[in-house]
Structures are given as C-alpha cells and as structure tokens.
Write a protein that holds these residues in place. Structure first.
Motif: not given
Lengths: 111, 115
Positions: B32, B34, B49, B51
């Motif tokens: 992950t 950001f 976010t 992924n």
C-alpha cells in the motif's frame, strides 16, 4: 470534530529553551501515534513513534495519555535547527486508509 | 532503512499537459502506498490509497479520472495528473509503510507548477 487537533502556533522560543506541543485525537480506538517533522517546502520526516510507556530520543521526549486522548512532544535545549513544523499523526487502525494528520505546529527557534 | 524515492522533484509545464509522478520503495515492499497533496501553509491532504494489483481508493472530492494511479508492483506506484491546469499546481507527496501500524515514510515530494 477533527480526528486530530494541534495548536498551529507559531511558537517562537529562544535557543536553549524547552518547548512542548500537545495533540489531541478523537478516536479512542487509535492504535499508533507518531510525530513527524516537516521543513518548509519539504516532505514530512518521521521524528519518533509514541509508545504507551513514553519514549525519549536525545532531546526529544514523547508521551501518550490514552485516558485523555492526547500525545505530547517535549523538546529540550532547543537548537536553531529544530525550527520546523511538527505534525502529530494518528493511526486509527482497521484498514489501509486510517492515518490522520494534525495541521502541524510551527516552531521557530530564535538565536 | 525504509527509503521512499519520488521522481521528478520539480515539474513546470503548460496547461493541458499530463504529468506522471513515480513513487518507489527502495528497500522494502509496499503493498500500500499513499498519495497526498499539500497547498502552501496547509496540512497534507490524502488524495488516494494505492493498492498493489488492484484499483486505488480515492478520497471524497478527488477525481479518479483526473488523477490516475497505477500500482503495478510492490515497489512502484505512479500518479498521473491528466490534462493539468493551474489549479492543480501543488506539492504532491507519496508515502509507503511496511505494515499496518508502522509509520509511513514519505518520498521527497514533487512540486508541480502548471503555467
């Protein structure tokens, strides 16, 4: 109410002074806590994590009070190089999108 | 350890140009990452976010078709600002972490100026 609240300052202190910042958080289930430092026009850099037992790193001391839901950062013997914005960051857990930033407290250490 | 590299650090381009920003975790794998934006004298604002191997999760008010995010590997996420306009001028910062409650480590940031 904001998830994380900080006094924006500015705090102007003389070299050698001791200065303390507080930060309150609203979610009692918050799991981890951090102080970051951000210099002007730069990215935030991790200063220290904050543990339940409190922790110290040189001139910096961080405390966590879960009952009152606040964390603090104490800087002793301030240096000119400590001038920066200090960000309080709280991780409320429960998934990836779970980090909340305070607006930051600006510190200026004066010669 | 936990170094995050962001590139480019500064972009100046004409209105209508698309700009791609890369964020790499150099010494750890980040499932992950950001993406944040920060306007002058304001706090960091989470945009999305990212992924690995799946679609990004965007914050309310952030247009997913405007800010394209690709997280093709465990060490690389990209943000593309499509057809950028002057109001998109800002400081864009990525971050990554090694685990759920670990601190985030930030890239150097990209200062985007659209003329």
């Amino acid at each position: 109410r904001k998830e994380v609240e900080q006094d924006p300052g500015p705090f102007n202190v003389p070299e050698g002074a001791t200065v303390a910042f507080n930060c309150t958080y609203s979610n009692s289930a918050s799991q981890s806590f951090f102080w970051y430092r951000q210099d002007c026009r730069k990215e935030p850099k991790l200063l220290m994590s904050v543990y339940s037992s409190g922790n110290e790193d040189g001139r910096f001391t961080a405390q966590l009070n879960r009952a009152s839901q606040y964390i603090s950062l104490l800087i002793r013997d301030s240096k000119l190089s400590d001038s920066a914005t200090y960000l309080c960051v709280v991780n409320v857990g429960g998934g990836a999108n779970n980090l909340f930033f305070g607006t930051g407290t600006r510190l200026t250490v004066i010669p | 350890g936990a170094v995050v590299s962001q590139h480019p650090s500064w972009v100046i381009c004409k209105s209508g140009t698309s700009v791609k920003i890369e964020c790499r975790s150099l010494d750890f794998q980040a499932t992950t990452m950001f993406w944040y934006r920060q306007f002058p004298k304001q706090s960091l604002m989470l945009m999305a976010t990212s992924n690995e191997g799946s679609k990004a999760t965007y914050e309310q008010g952030v247009e997913k078709d405007k800010f394209l995010i690709n997280h093709a590997s465990l060490t690389l996420s990209t943000l593309t600002v499509t057809s950028a306009h002057p109001e998109d001028s800002s400081f864009y910062i990525c971050s990554a972490r090694t685990g759920g409650v670990q601190p985030q480590h930030f890239g150097d940031g990209t200062r985007l100026s659209i003329l």
